[in-house]
Design a protein around this motif. Structure first.
Motif, PDB file in Angstrom:
ATOM      1  N   VAL A   1       9.762 -11.974   5.591  1.00 45.09           N
ATOM      2  CA  VAL A   1       8.700 -11.203   4.939  1.00 45.09           C
ATOM      3  C   VAL A   1       8.571 -11.652   3.485  1.00 45.09           C
ATOM      4  CG1 VAL A   1       8.004  -8.901   4.175  1.00 45.09           C
ATOM      5  CG2 VAL A   1       8.922  -9.242   6.483  1.00 45.09           C
ATOM      6  N   SER A   2       7.351 -11.917   3.074  1.00 50.11           N
ATOM      7  CA  SER A   2       7.107 -12.350   1.691  1.00 50.11           C
ATOM      8  C   SER A   2       5.782 -11.802   1.211  1.00 50.11           C
ATOM      9  CB  SER A   2       7.106 -13.880   1.594  1.00 50.11           C
ATOM     10  OG  SER A   2       6.029 -14.426   2.345  1.00 50.11           O
TER      11      SER A   2
ATOM     12  N   SER B   1       3.126 -11.433   4.432  1.00 53.19           N
ATOM     13  CA  SER B   1       3.255 -12.217   5.659  1.00 53.19           C
ATOM     14  C   SER B   1       4.701 -12.210   6.138  1.00 53.19           C
ATOM     15  CB  SER B   1       2.784 -13.658   5.435  1.00 53.19           C
ATOM     16  OG  SER B   1       3.558 -14.285   4.427  1.00 53.19           O
ATOM     17  N   GLY B   2       4.883 -12.578   7.386  1.00 51.96           N
ATOM     18  CA  GLY B   2       6.215 -12.630   7.961  1.00 51.96           C
ATOM     19  C   GLY B   2       6.156 -12.865   9.453  1.00 51.96           C
ATOM     20  N   ASN B   3       7.291 -12.650  10.111  1.00 51.57           N
ATOM     21  CA  ASN B   3       7.393 -12.851  11.558  1.00 51.57           C
ATOM     22  C   ASN B   3       8.013 -11.633  12.216  1.00 51.57           C
ATOM     23  OD1 ASN B   3       6.496 -15.650  11.536  1.00 51.57           O
ATOM     24  ND2 ASN B   3       8.494 -16.139  10.656  1.00 51.57           N
TER      25      ASN B   3
ATOM     26  N   VAL C   1       8.077  -4.079   5.691  1.00 50.21           N
ATOM     27  CA  VAL C   1       7.379  -4.185   6.971  1.00 50.21           C
ATOM     28  C   VAL C   1       8.311  -3.680   8.060  1.00 50.21           C
ATOM     29  CG1 VAL C   1       6.119  -5.696   8.537  1.00 50.21           C
ATOM     30  CG2 VAL C   1       6.167  -6.223   6.094  1.00 50.21           C
ATOM     31  N   ALA C   2       7.816  -2.755   8.882  1.00 49.72           N
ATOM     32  CA  ALA C   2       8.676  -2.136   9.886  1.00 49.72           C
ATOM     33  C   ALA C   2       7.830  -1.534  10.998  1.00 49.72           C
ATOM     34  CB  ALA C   2       9.547  -1.058   9.236  1.00 49.72           C
ATOM     35  N   GLY C   3       8.526  -1.039  12.036  1.00 54.29           N
ATOM     36  CA  GLY C   3       7.851  -0.408  13.152  1.00 54.29           C
ATOM     37  C   GLY C   3       7.614   1.070  12.959  1.00 54.29           C
ATOM     38  N   SER C   4       8.230   1.695  11.924  1.00 54.65           N
ATOM     39  CA  SER C   4       7.968   3.095  11.586  1.00 54.65           C
ATOM     40  C   SER C   4       8.468   3.365  10.172  1.00 54.65           C
ATOM     41  CB  SER C   4       8.641   4.049  12.580  1.00 54.65           C
ATOM     42  OG  SER C   4      10.033   4.109  12.363  1.00 54.65           O
TER      43      SER C   4
ATOM     44  N   ALA D   1      16.888  -7.241   3.539  1.00 57.76           N
ATOM     45  CA  ALA D   1      16.508  -8.571   3.059  1.00 57.76           C
ATOM     46  C   ALA D   1      15.500  -9.242   3.988  1.00 57.76           C
ATOM     47  CB  ALA D   1      17.753  -9.445   2.905  1.00 57.76           C
ATOM     48  N   ASN D   2      15.594  -8.962   5.294  1.00 56.25           N
ATOM     49  CA  ASN D   2      14.737  -9.667   6.250  1.00 56.25           C
ATOM     50  C   ASN D   2      13.360  -9.038   6.417  1.00 56.25           C
ATOM     51  OD1 ASN D   2      16.052  -7.424   7.534  1.00 56.25           O
ATOM     52  ND2 ASN D   2      15.356  -8.209   9.507  1.00 56.25           N
ATOM     53  N   ASN D   3      13.178  -7.756   6.003  1.00 58.28           N
ATOM     54  CA  ASN D   3      11.899  -7.098   6.263  1.00 58.28           C
ATOM     55  C   ASN D   3      11.185  -6.601   5.015  1.00 58.28           C
ATOM     56  OD1 ASN D   3      13.450  -4.856   5.575  1.00 58.28           O
ATOM     57  ND2 ASN D   3      12.555  -3.552   7.152  1.00 58.28           N
ATOM     58  N   SER D   4      11.599  -7.077   3.839  1.00 55.63           N
ATOM     59  CA  SER D   4      10.972  -6.582   2.610  1.00 55.63           C
ATOM     60  C   SER D   4      10.939  -7.657   1.525  1.00 55.63           C
ATOM     61  CB  SER D   4      11.718  -5.346   2.094  1.00 55.63           C
ATOM     62  OG  SER D   4      13.042  -5.687   1.711  1.00 55.63           O
TER      63      SER D   4
END
Length: 199
Positions: free
Chosen positions: A71-72, A84-86, A167-170, A177-180
């Motif tokens: 996520v960036s 953006s991200g995966n 970025v998350a599902g809820s 570190a991986n989702n923000s």
């Protein structure tokens, strides 16, 4: 009408300043208090709630598990930036995922009460297969999604400072570190400091 004597259309439910609660007043057990529904003082909705929700905002059941990565956020240009991200399906079943983007102000506190988090973008990604990684990207208008009304300046502003973009599902999934990523808002890219009090 005033804060202490609002019009009748705003008088339900009751709000009790001592308990900082409004939901318990629905049955009329607390006869005193400010008669207005205030999500800031009452710490209600996913914006201001500090407790552990039974069903978080964005909650949903799925037959699989998703993981976010890379996520960036881009630099702000013309009041907009790109997140953006995966997202990868780590489970055994094909499923949809609603990708949700939240912002949280982590700059120096000011007289403006910022929400704990706010939903600024979302999209449903369809039919992600087991083991598949799907890219996502959101162009976000900063003032439209992160703006607050400055009553002294009498206009919407984006308060200068750092924001965690998650970025998350809820709404209950914490920033990692991986989702923000961190977005820094300055006067040069569209931010503003709250106006001083008019005495």
């Amino acid at each position: 009408a005033s804060e202490d004597h609002p019009p009748a259309s705003y008088r339900y439910p009751l709000y009790d300043e001592e308990t900082n609660d409004n939901l318990s007043n629905i049955n009329g057990t607390i006869p005193t208090g400010l008669m207005v529904f205030d999500i800031i003082k009452g710490e209600r909705t996913h914006l201001f709630f500090n407790g552990e929700p039974l069903y978080p905002f964005g909650y949903g059941l799925t037959y699989t598990e998703f993981e976010y990565s890379d996520v960036s956020v881009s630099p702000v240009e013309d009041g907009k930036f790109v997140v953006s991200g995966n997202v990868t399906n780590k489970g055994r079943y094909t499923s949809d995922e609603v990708v949700q983007v939240y912002s949280s102000f982590v700059g120096a506190p000011s007289r403006i009460k910022q929400a704990n988090q706010r939903l600024i973008a979302y999209d449903r990604l369809h039919q992600i297969k087991p083991g598949e990684t799907r890219a996502f990207a959101f162009e976000i208008d900063m003032l439209d999604t992160m703006g607050v009304f400055d009553v002294e300046a009498e206009q919407m502003i984006v308060e200068a400072g750092d924001y965690i973009i998650r970025v998350a599902g809820s709404s209950h999934i914490p920033a990692k570190a991986n989702n923000s990523a961190v977005l820094t808002v300055t006067a040069e890219n569209g931010g503003a400091a709250p106006a001083g009090r008019k005495l």
